[in-house]
Design a protein around this motif. Structure first.
Motif, mmCIF file in Angstrom:
data_model
loop_
_atom_site.group_PDB
_atom_site.id
_atom_site.type_symbol
_atom_site.label_atom_id
_atom_site.label_comp_id
_atom_site.label_asym_id
_atom_site.label_seq_id
_atom_site.Cartn_x
_atom_site.Cartn_y
_atom_site.Cartn_z
ATOM 1 N N ARG A 1 -11.347 49.278 36.248
ATOM 2 C CA ARG A 1 -11.256 49.108 37.700
ATOM 3 C C ARG A 1 -10.859 50.379 38.444
ATOM 4 N NH1 ARG A 1 -8.693 44.951 35.424
ATOM 5 N NH2 ARG A 1 -6.739 46.057 35.668
ATOM 6 N N CYS A 2 -10.213 51.311 37.741
ATOM 7 C CA CYS A 2 -9.691 52.482 38.456
ATOM 8 C C CYS A 2 -10.834 53.432 38.837
ATOM 9 C CB CYS A 2 -8.652 53.209 37.593
ATOM 10 S SG CYS A 2 -9.342 54.112 36.196
ATOM 11 N N TYR A 3 -10.525 54.435 39.637
ATOM 12 C CA TYR A 3 -11.523 55.416 40.091
ATOM 13 C C TYR A 3 -12.282 55.999 38.906
ATOM 14 C CZ TYR A 3 -13.465 59.761 41.843
ATOM 15 O OH TYR A 3 -14.321 60.767 42.133
ATOM 16 N N TYR A 4 -11.545 56.348 37.849
ATOM 17 C CA TYR A 4 -12.155 57.046 36.707
ATOM 18 C C TYR A 4 -13.077 56.121 35.941
ATOM 19 C CZ TYR A 4 -8.617 60.168 38.278
ATOM 20 O OH TYR A 4 -7.854 60.965 39.097
ATOM 21 N N CYS A 5 -12.617 54.895 35.688
ATOM 22 C CA CYS A 5 -13.465 53.931 34.983
ATOM 23 C C CYS A 5 -14.749 53.689 35.766
ATOM 24 C CB CYS A 5 -12.723 52.618 34.777
ATOM 25 S SG CYS A 5 -11.507 52.721 33.454
ATOM 26 N N ARG A 6 -14.619 53.606 37.103
ATOM 27 C CA ARG A 6 -15.782 53.249 37.915
ATOM 28 C C ARG A 6 -16.701 54.428 38.175
ATOM 29 N NH1 ARG A 6 -14.422 48.934 42.467
ATOM 30 N NH2 ARG A 6 -16.631 48.507 42.097
ATOM 31 N N ILE B 1 -10.368 59.046 30.866
ATOM 32 C CA ILE B 1 -9.160 59.454 31.591
ATOM 33 C C ILE B 1 -8.684 58.325 32.523
ATOM 34 C CG2 ILE B 1 -9.263 61.973 31.372
ATOM 35 C CD1 ILE B 1 -10.795 62.087 34.027
ATOM 36 N N CYS B 2 -8.932 57.084 32.098
ATOM 37 C CA CYS B 2 -8.507 55.883 32.839
ATOM 38 C C CYS B 2 -7.029 55.980 33.231
ATOM 39 C CB CYS B 2 -8.727 54.653 31.956
ATOM 40 S SG CYS B 2 -7.967 53.144 32.578
ATOM 41 N N ASP B 3 -6.728 55.489 34.429
ATOM 42 C CA ASP B 3 -5.353 55.509 34.948
ATOM 43 C C ASP B 3 -4.450 54.496 34.275
ATOM 44 O OD1 ASP B 3 -4.802 57.455 36.765
ATOM 45 O OD2 ASP B 3 -5.605 56.356 38.492
HETATM 46 ZN ZN ZN Z 1 -9.350 52.692 34.352
#
Ligand code: ZN
Ligand code: NAD
Length: 342
Positions: free
Chosen positions: A98-103, A109-111
């Motif tokens: 769901r985070c900026y990096y995943c999306r 580098i997921c938050d």
């Molecule tokens: Zn993430």
């Protein structure tokens, strides 16, 4: 409820315990894997030794371990495309999605990453519950020992491929398992020359065996005095796999102008580097955090299918109950990759 054996950190402090625990129950989006081969990572050794990082990061009780190959024995009701009996390994970083990096396709580098064998129960056990989206199926008849080292091999692939190595002069500082994998990858990619450094004679020998052209003892020799004469202008690429500030400094000094470095090794304290040299020599410094999901995994599969031979890196196998011996060997450094067989 059926039980199994698992290597757990039961309470804060050094060591592990071989415990009898319940076989994990899978969620609908998970599979249950029967572990056939496990590999010990530096992270597991940190947790075993209970260093400052572990004391701040790990909340016992937890089953440790994240490098494995095993067979699917149960498939969650919401899982499609995976079948019982398939040999698999897995990406050990569970991302939030769901985070900026995943999306934006940067899940590595997921938050809000959760790590197998650190934040959730790991694979130093007879069975492990793994999120289906992290599963990486292996071909029929694949060597489980090679399957078990996909995670660290992926770190090497990510570090090595980001700059391209074909026809290049490549330096690898630190010849632990990941540095050794880098040497094999550089050779396979058709590097012009491979320079490597370590302080440990056992690993210096392994580096030669994997095909490094020049291997120096970083404790007594300077890379620059070997790399500069052999290349004329310095190396194109530095793969920093030691976490030693001294190795980093000598590696950077040995790069040509416009050269690039992948920094994977983790430093135990703050490091200062010569930024003027970075600026005026126009160097590229590229930090590496784990494996790209799943670009790195496809690249790794391709390298293995094309004949990448990493078998010399795997030097020791122990039974689960011999974990103290295995960890002592890892602490001594007189080994490549060490496997645990349940
Ligand atoms: Zn993430
Ligand atoms: P390792 O500890 O087995 O290998 C490091 C090697 O560096 C050792 O053989 C050591 O003798 C050597 N070394 C130490 N000082 C040196 C010096 N001055 N010159 C040359 N060599 C020197 O570790 P590994 O499992 O191969 O992993 C490599 C590094 O990557 C470690 O620092 C590890 O913590 C780190 N790591 C980072 C990530 C990431 O995502 N960034 C993931 C996994 C591991």
């Amino acid at each position: 409820m059926a039980s199994m054996r698992a290597l757990q950190k039961k309470a804060p402090g050094p060591g592990l315990e071989l415990c009898e625990v319940e076989i994990p129950q899978i969620r609908p989006d998970q599979v249950l894997v029967k572990i056939e081969m496990a590999a010990i990572c530096g992270t597991d050794l940190h947790i075993y030794n209970w260093d400052t990082w572990s004391a701040n990061r790990v909340s016992p009780p937890v089953t440790i371990g994240h490098e494995f190959a095993g067979r699917i024995v149960e498939v969650g009701e919401n899982v499609t495309g995976l079948a019982e009996g398939t040999l698999v390994t897995a990406e050990g970083h569970f991302t939030c999605g769901r985070c900026y990096y995943c999306r934006t396709g940067q899940g590595h580098i997921c938050d809000d990453v959760k790590i197998l064998g650190v934040d959730v129960d790991g694979i130093f056990a007879e069975y492990a519950a793994i999120d289906a989206e992290n599963i990486w199926p292996l071909p029929d008849g694949f060597d489980p020992a090679i399957g078990a080292v996909h995670d660290p091999l992926g770190n090497a692939v990510h570090s090595a491929y980001v700059h391209g190595l074909t026809g290049k002069n490549v330096i690898v500082t630190g010849c632990g398992p990941i540095g050794l994998f880098c040497i094999a990858l550089a050779r396979q990619a058709g590097a012009r020359a491979v320079f490597a450094s370590d302080m440990n004679e056992y690993r210096i020998e392994l580096a030669k065996q994997l095909g490094a052209d020049h291997v120096i003892n970083g404790g007594s020799e300077d890379l620059e005095t070997v790399v500069k004469p052999a290349t004329g202008i310095g190396a194109d690429v530095l793969l920093e796999m030691s976490g030693s500030s001294q190795a980093l400094a000598s590696g950077l000094r040995s790069l040509r102008k416009g050269g690039a470095a992948s920094l994977l090794g983790i430093f135990s304290s703050n490091v200062s580097i010569d930024l003027d040299a970075v600026i005026f020599n126009q160097l590229t410094l590229y930090g590496i955090n784990g494996r790209r999901m799943f670009d790195t995994w496809f690249q790794m599969q391709a390298a293995l299918e094309a004949g990448l031979d990493i078998t010399p890196v795997i030097t020791h196998r122990f039974k689960f109950e011999e974990y103290d011996e295995a960890m002592a060997l890892m602490n001594s450094g007189r080994c490549g990759k060490v496997l645990l067989v349940p």
